[in-house]
Write an enzyme that holds these catalytic residues in place. Structure first.
Site, short mmCIF file in Angstrom:
data_model
loop_
_atom_site.label_atom_id
_atom_site.label_comp_id
_atom_site.label_asym_id
_atom_site.label_seq_id
_atom_site.Cartn_x
_atom_site.Cartn_y
_atom_site.Cartn_z
N GLN A 33 1.20 -1.42 0.13
CA GLN A 33 0.00 -0.32 -0.11
C GLN A 33 0.87 1.30 0.08
O GLN A 33 1.89 1.48 0.00
CB GLN A 33 -1.29 0.07 1.24
CG GLN A 33 -0.59 -0.11 2.46
CD GLN A 33 -0.98 -1.04 3.39
OE1 GLN A 33 -2.41 -1.12 3.37
NE2 GLN A 33 -0.62 -1.91 5.13
N HIS A 64 -8.32 3.66 19.86
CA HIS A 64 -7.22 2.09 20.22
C HIS A 64 -7.52 2.55 22.04
O HIS A 64 -6.85 0.73 22.16
CB HIS A 64 -5.12 3.31 20.06
CG HIS A 64 -5.19 3.23 18.68
ND1 HIS A 64 -4.57 4.29 19.04
CD2 HIS A 64 -4.89 2.19 18.05
CE1 HIS A 64 -3.93 4.50 17.36
NE2 HIS A 64 -4.11 3.15 16.92
N ASP A 88 0.78 0.64 13.36
CA ASP A 88 1.32 1.90 14.54
C ASP A 88 1.39 1.13 15.54
O ASP A 88 2.15 2.94 15.90
CB ASP A 88 -0.11 2.72 13.25
CG ASP A 88 -1.43 2.48 14.26
OD1 ASP A 88 -1.75 2.32 15.83
OD2 ASP A 88 -2.23 2.03 13.69
N GLU A 108 1.33 -8.37 11.86
CA GLU A 108 1.23 -6.88 10.68
C GLU A 108 1.57 -7.34 9.52
O GLU A 108 3.20 -8.68 9.44
CB GLU A 108 1.65 -5.88 11.17
CG GLU A 108 2.14 -4.04 10.24
CD GLU A 108 0.66 -3.70 9.71
OE1 GLU A 108 -0.22 -3.59 10.34
OE2 GLU A 108 0.08 -4.30 8.46
N ASP A 139 0.43 -12.55 6.96
CA ASP A 139 -1.39 -12.52 6.89
C ASP A 139 -1.94 -13.37 8.26
O ASP A 139 -2.14 -14.27 8.74
CB ASP A 139 -0.88 -14.07 5.73
CG ASP A 139 -2.58 -13.83 5.55
OD1 ASP A 139 -3.68 -13.54 6.35
OD2 ASP A 139 -3.68 -14.47 4.73
N GLY A 140 -3.08 -12.39 8.54
CA GLY A 140 -3.51 -12.51 10.20
C GLY A 140 -4.84 -13.68 10.25
O GLY A 140 -4.04 -14.38 10.72
N ASP A 157 -7.07 -5.04 13.90
CA ASP A 157 -6.96 -3.81 14.46
C ASP A 157 -6.87 -3.10 12.34
O ASP A 157 -5.61 -2.48 12.12
CB ASP A 157 -6.19 -2.50 15.21
CG ASP A 157 -6.28 -0.87 15.07
OD1 ASP A 157 -6.88 -0.26 14.40
OD2 ASP A 157 -4.62 -0.41 15.66
N SER A 159 -7.78 -1.81 8.41
CA SER A 159 -8.19 -0.85 7.59
C SER A 159 -9.71 -1.27 7.10
O SER A 159 -10.15 -2.52 7.56
CB SER A 159 -6.61 -0.08 6.63
OG SER A 159 -6.46 -1.23 6.19
N ASP A 160 -9.97 -0.58 6.03
CA ASP A 160 -11.10 -0.35 5.34
C ASP A 160 -11.32 -2.26 4.54
O ASP A 160 -10.38 -2.55 4.14
CB ASP A 160 -11.75 -0.19 4.67
CG ASP A 160 -11.91 2.25 6.07
OD1 ASP A 160 -12.42 0.96 7.57
OD2 ASP A 160 -11.37 2.69 5.66
N1 SPD Z 1 -12.10 4.15 8.15
C1 SPD Z 1 -10.57 4.12 9.06
C2 SPD Z 1 -10.30 2.64 9.76
C3 SPD Z 1 -9.30 2.96 10.60
C4 SPD Z 1 -8.63 1.76 11.63
N2 SPD Z 1 -7.97 1.80 11.53
C5 SPD Z 1 -6.54 2.08 12.27
C6 SPD Z 1 -5.53 1.79 12.42
C7 SPD Z 1 -5.14 2.39 13.92
N3 SPD Z 1 -3.93 1.87 14.38
#
Ligand code: SPD
Length: 281
Positions: A33, A64, A88, A108, A139-140, A157, A159-160
């Site tokens: 990414q 968090h 992160d 991760e 890969d989780g 945790d 992303s989308d």
């Molecule tokens: N729409 C954004 C969703 C992101 C969620 N994860 C963020 C990572 C923070 N540790």
């Protein structure tokens, strides 16, 4: 010339959120990414993945603290915790505030996220240097499958549900999570906003009752995410999330969002959102 960053994922749906950028600090393409780090006028330093906001200095604590402390304080004594995604380090930082925790496995997929966070978000990332933290760059879903009945708490945790995180919103992955969980264990997963992503939440809760006997959905407020709200699934082989009475003496010192009152109230959804979550039998 003024520079504005606009979160790209929502554009196709006819809505947008933009931030004035005072400085672009870094742009890096990893094998998975594109990462951008901005200095923004309103939210301080900001971390984006493929044009989607992940972390800002101003409000990361609300996300968090809630992804971590709601499940951890719902478990009697969490010792072994898996964090999937979360490179992160903000979620790991919150998990480590619980003295019962003996090991945190961070799985991760993109080491580039961890590396850049050490550089630009030490307040989140430095927690990942704790000797209790084991790093896996993998890969989780595969990792969960290969670690049967190992974890008291699993936090996804992510992303989308586009790109590398898409499989983290599908039934096979949730079955893998159930396998990796000990008896009495608890899972929380990032599960989008009831204002903007009802179809994602509805799709999750079509299969969740087949996989976990106890489940719920709770949310936090966070102004830098689209709609200002983001929620989490709460899935368990033991406890019913709606009956949890968190012990105030176990709440880590110095939190800025989580409280035991907020813990209980976070499961109470507006009426239109309740309709997305099936009633537990
Ligand atoms: N729409 C954004 C969703 C992101 C969620 N994860 C963020 C990572 C923070 N540790």
């Amino acid at each position: 010339m003024e520079i504005w960053y606009t979160e790209s994922l929502e554009l196709a749906k006819g809505r947008a959120v933009s931030y004035r950028v005072t400085k672009t600090l870094e742009t890096r393409q990893t094998p998975f990414q594109k990462i951008d780090i901005f200095e923004t006028q309103a939210f301080g330093r900001m971390f984006t993945l493929d044009g989607v906001t992940m972390v800002t200095e101003k409000d990361e604590h609300s996300y968090h603290e809630m992804i971590a402390h709601v499940p951890l304080l719902s478990h009697p004594s969490p010792k072994s915790v898996l964090v999937i995604g979360g490179g992160d380090g903000g979620t790991v930082r919150e998990v480590l505030k619980h003295p019962s925790v003996e090991e945190v496995v961070l799985c991760e997929i993109d080491k580039g996220v961890v590396d850049i966070s050490y550089e630009y978000f030490p307040n989140c990332a430095n927690a990942m240097k704790d000797p209790k933290v084991l790093h896996h760059y993998d890969d989780g879903a595969k990792f969960a499958r290969e670690n049967k009945e190992r974890f008291d708490v699993i936090l996804v945790d992510s992303s989308d549900p586009v790109g590398p995180a898409e499989i983290l919103f599908k039934e096979p992955f949730y079955r893998d999570l159930a396998v990796a969980l000990k008896n009495g264990g608890i899972v929380a997963t990032q599960a989008e906003s009831f204002w903007y992503h009802g179809e994602v939440i509805r799709a999750l809760f079509e299969f969740i009752p087949k996989v976990f006997p106890n489940y719920g959905y709770y949310y936090t407020t966070i102004p830098s995410y689209p709609s200002g709200v983001i929620g989490f699934t709460f899935l368990s082989k033991g406890v019913n999330p709606y009956l949890v009475n968190p012990d105030p003496t176990r709440v880590p010192f110095g939190l800025r969002y989580y409280s035991t009152d907020l813990h209980r109230s976070a499961f109470h959804l507006p009426v239109f959102a309740q309709e997305l979550i099936p009633k537990q039998k």
